[in-house]
Motif scaffolding. Structure first.
Motif, PDB file in Angstrom:
ATOM      1  N   CYS A 252       1.451 -10.487 -11.479  1.00 32.62           N
ATOM      2  CA  CYS A 252       1.628 -10.754 -10.048  1.00 32.62           C
ATOM      3  C   CYS A 252       3.038 -11.298  -9.842  1.00 32.62           C
ATOM      4  O   CYS A 252       3.246 -12.512  -9.831  1.00 32.62           O
ATOM      5  CB  CYS A 252       0.578 -11.752  -9.566  1.00 32.62           C
ATOM      6  SG  CYS A 252      -1.117 -11.149  -9.774  1.00 32.62           S
TER       7      CYS A 252
ATOM      8  N   CYS B 227      -3.202  -7.136  -9.490  1.00 36.90           N
ATOM      9  CA  CYS B 227      -1.961  -7.105  -8.731  1.00 36.90           C
ATOM     10  C   CYS B 227      -1.349  -5.715  -8.844  1.00 36.90           C
ATOM     11  O   CYS B 227      -1.728  -4.924  -9.714  1.00 36.90           O
ATOM     12  CB  CYS B 227      -1.007  -8.184  -9.239  1.00 36.90           C
ATOM     13  SG  CYS B 227      -1.547  -9.844  -8.729  1.00 36.90           S
TER      14      CYS B 227
ATOM     15  N   THR C 239      -1.855 -13.999  -5.990  1.00 35.48           N
ATOM     16  CA  THR C 239      -2.404 -13.522  -7.265  1.00 35.48           C
ATOM     17  C   THR C 239      -3.786 -12.982  -6.977  1.00 35.48           C
ATOM     18  O   THR C 239      -4.348 -13.244  -5.915  1.00 35.48           O
ATOM     19  CB  THR C 239      -2.454 -14.651  -8.309  1.00 35.48           C
ATOM     20  OG1 THR C 239      -2.820 -14.106  -9.576  1.00 35.48           O
ATOM     21  CG2 THR C 239      -3.472 -15.723  -7.916  1.00 35.48           C
ATOM     22  N   ASP C 240      -4.363 -12.206  -7.891  1.00 38.03           N
ATOM     23  CA  ASP C 240      -5.619 -11.554  -7.540  1.00 38.03           C
ATOM     24  C   ASP C 240      -6.813 -12.487  -7.733  1.00 38.03           C
ATOM     25  O   ASP C 240      -6.804 -13.391  -8.567  1.00 38.03           O
ATOM     26  CB  ASP C 240      -5.798 -10.260  -8.331  1.00 38.03           C
ATOM     27  CG  ASP C 240      -5.907 -10.466  -9.826  1.00 38.03           C
ATOM     28  OD1 ASP C 240      -7.038 -10.549 -10.318  1.00 38.03           O
ATOM     29  OD2 ASP C 240      -4.857 -10.544 -10.481  1.00 38.03           O
TER      30      ASP C 240
ATOM     31  N   TYR D 168      -4.789  -7.218  -5.036  1.00 33.86           N
ATOM     32  CA  TYR D 168      -4.950  -8.659  -4.874  1.00 33.86           C
ATOM     33  C   TYR D 168      -6.414  -9.107  -4.869  1.00 33.86           C
ATOM     34  O   TYR D 168      -6.703 -10.276  -4.641  1.00 33.86           O
ATOM     35  CB  TYR D 168      -4.218  -9.170  -3.618  1.00 33.86           C
ATOM     36  CG  TYR D 168      -2.728  -9.052  -3.774  1.00 33.86           C
ATOM     37  CD1 TYR D 168      -2.026  -9.863  -4.652  1.00 33.86           C
ATOM     38  CD2 TYR D 168      -2.015  -8.090  -3.064  1.00 33.86           C
ATOM     39  CE1 TYR D 168      -0.657  -9.731  -4.819  1.00 33.86           C
ATOM     40  CE2 TYR D 168      -0.642  -7.948  -3.213  1.00 33.86           C
ATOM     41  CZ  TYR D 168       0.024  -8.775  -4.103  1.00 33.86           C
ATOM     42  OH  TYR D 168       1.382  -8.632  -4.276  1.00 33.86           O
TER      43      TYR D 168
END
Length: 568
Positions: free
Chosen positions: A546, A109, A407-408, A105
């Motif tokens: 994600c 992901c 989400t990252d 993250y």
């Protein structure tokens, strides 16, 4: 540029200075290597029980990667487990390539069950021993292994070449289902699990139950010199380590060389690696390689793993030997902070022309940060609720307790997606007080959750001071150790200087997983420079989507908080 830190290795003030040096330099293109990592559950029997555990290629520890300085390697990770995970290449700078750095993250992901992802790992100036590990929840307890980076082809070590080398991986062992234990502790707001034993190359050793027959042994020849590459992969503990009746010469730390330290023991923090020369020059026999937990907490705190880990150094030859190997008399005891301090104060970079360092000077510094690392409780969202009678355990940096997004961060930054994080990470704690006092007001013990990052311009020179009572003086600007992981002293301070010349998103966090789980972490965003060569590389064609978060109480809790943050 990546930073990782560890909380409280000593009880006294320690004056240590770290350096993150420039990442870009001219070198001959190295070789390429390819590895397959299959992550799945396998059965292991230790401490009188058999259990299933997530590992790579059915081994604990996982496979060793062996390359040369300046090489590149690709690792295809196939996830055959039951939940998502990522792999991080600890101690490797990854110039312009945050896409393959790995923290969940932050730069990607999770790799979902039944899927795969190929990491491209770019070596630059690293040389020595570093390591890889999972970077999702507590999966790194069993998903990890060593990376040996030999000198570039045509060059050699800056010390007499050893006859052989040996990798020793120190790890934590937990009875039962570790993830279930972590989830239960998070659900009921209890202390997170302590290990039930430590292992050397997967084995607890003679002194643990049902372990004598499987103790790890290393045979040596009298007169030879061995380069022992030590990885401390355990979850939470600084470890004292010694070999009975043998002196050690420490020559490397975290993939960089240091001025040789002659010693009878070392102290190594979780996440650190050390390169140690061992001369097999003692009377033929069997000798324990032994370690024990170093605790820097109050002497009244006894809730930690007291197991002594052991392996056996065994000389080749015809001789008689006692029933039990010799135990190292120089191994410090659990609370010996003086011994820890004595060893740590000797660490200095090699700092010779072939391995030069470039410390940002006072006049170069463009960004200064003062960071407090703390154990806290969360503020109650609804003070009228009965739940507020019991505050939830948390940890923080500058009173911000990190919570993962859905989400990252890297994708969000690269694609200008709003609402995932904010750029207002504070350069200073919200208030100044005596940070070493044993008691303080309730307001100082409470923290708030957030996803705040610190944004740096390309090529900024940065100074960070972690947890101190005043502005440190007397910095070592000549030969400070160049490392990726180091201990933040309890009741003391740690200073770092680096040049932010590696564009991307980079995670910095405590490498004691209980503190990481509770939120002692943050991230840097380093902006692009003005050219292609000083900008983030294009993302690979495929990044894990994600979709489904890691199926654990920690992630579910973070996910629910994250949604609240994104929609408020």
């Amino acid at each position: 540029m990546k930073i990782q830190f560890i909380n409280c290795p000593t009880m006294t003030e320690i004056l240590i200075f770290l350096l993150m040096v420039e990442l870009f330099f001219c070198s001959v293109q190295g070789e390429m290597h390819f590895y397959d990592f299959v992550v799945r559950e396998s059965n292991f029997t230790k401490l009188c029980e058999t259990k299933s555990m997530l590992v790579v290629n059915d081994h604990f520890p996982g496979p060793e990667i062996r390359v040369h300085r300046g090489d590149k390697f690709f690792v295809n990770v196939q996830n055959q487990g039951s939940y998502g995970l990522t792999i991080h290449w600890h101690g490797i700078m990854q110039p312009r390539n945050p896409w393959s750095d790995g923290p969940e993250y932050i730069t990607q992901c999770p790799i979902q069950p039944g899927t795969n992802f190929t990491y491209e790992v770019i070596l630059s100036k690293e040389e020595g021993t570093v390591w890889w590990h999972a970077h999702s929840d507590w999966t790194r307890a069993s998903v990890h292994g060593a990376i040996v980076i030999l000198p570039a082809v045509g060059t050699t070590f800056p010390f007499p070449e050893p006859d052989e080398d040996e990798v020793i991986v120190i790890a934590s062992w937990y009875k039962g289902d570790l993830q279930a234990r972590v989830d239960e502790a998070m659900e009921y707001d209890e202390n997170l699990p302590h290990s039930d034993a430590y292992t050397i190359n997967g084995q607890p050793g003679d002194l643990c139950p049902c372990s004598k027959e499987t103790t790890y042994r290393r045979k040596v020849d009298y007169g030879k010199t061995y380069l022992v590459r030590i990885v401390n992969a355990n979850i939470d503990a600084d470890i004292f380590f010694a070999i009975a009746q043998h002196n050690l010469t420490v020559v490397g730390l975290d993939g960089a060389y240091i001025k040789p330290i002659d010693t009878t023991y070392i102290v190594i923090s979780p996440g650190q690696t050390m390169d140690v020369l061992l001369k097999a020059n003692q009377v033929l026999g069997h000798y324990y390689m032994a370690g024990r937990h170093f605790s820097s907490e109050n002497v009244e705190v006894v809730d930690f793993d007291h197991a002594n880990l052991t392996a056996i150094l065994e000389y080749n030859g015809n001789y008689t030997y006692p029933t039990s190997p010799v135990f190292p008399s120089t191994l410090p005891m659990y609370l010996d902070f003086v011994a820890s301090l004595k060893f740590t104060h000797q660490i200095r970079s090699l700092a010779i022309p072939e391995y030069a360092i470039n410390v940002p000077l006072d006049s170069d510094i463009t960004s200064r940060m003062f960071i407090t690392t703390s154990m806290n409780s969360l503020y109650c969202e609804d003070p009228s609720s009965s739940d507020c009678e019991t505050k939830q355990i948390a940890a923080s940096v500058n009173n911000i307790s990190w919570v993962n997004p859905s989400t990252d961060i890297l994708q969000s930054y690269y694609r200008n997606i709003s609402g995932v994080y904010s750029t207002d990470f504070p350069d200073y704690p919200p208030s100044f007080y005596n940070f070493t006092e044993e008691s303080y007001s309730i307001d100082r013990a409470l923290t708030v959750q957030g996803r705040k990052v610190k944004v740096l311009d390309y090529n900024e020179s940065v100074e960070i001071v972690f947890q101190g009572t005043n502005t440190p003086k007397g910095f070592n600007l000549v030969d400070p150790p160049e490392v990726t992981t180091f201990g933040v002293p309890k009741n003391g301070w740690l200073a770092i200087r680096f040049t932010a010349n590696n564009p991307g998103v980079w995670f910095w966090h405590c490498h004691m997983d209980r503190h990481l789980t509770w939120g002692m972490e943050a991230a840097f965003v380093v902006k692009n420079g003005g050219t292609t060569e000083t900008s983030i590389r294009q993302p690979p064609a495929y990044m894990p989507p994600c979709m489904v978060p890691l199926d654990s109480g920690i992630q579910n809790f973070h996910e629910s908080i994250g949604k609240k943050m994104e929609y408020t």
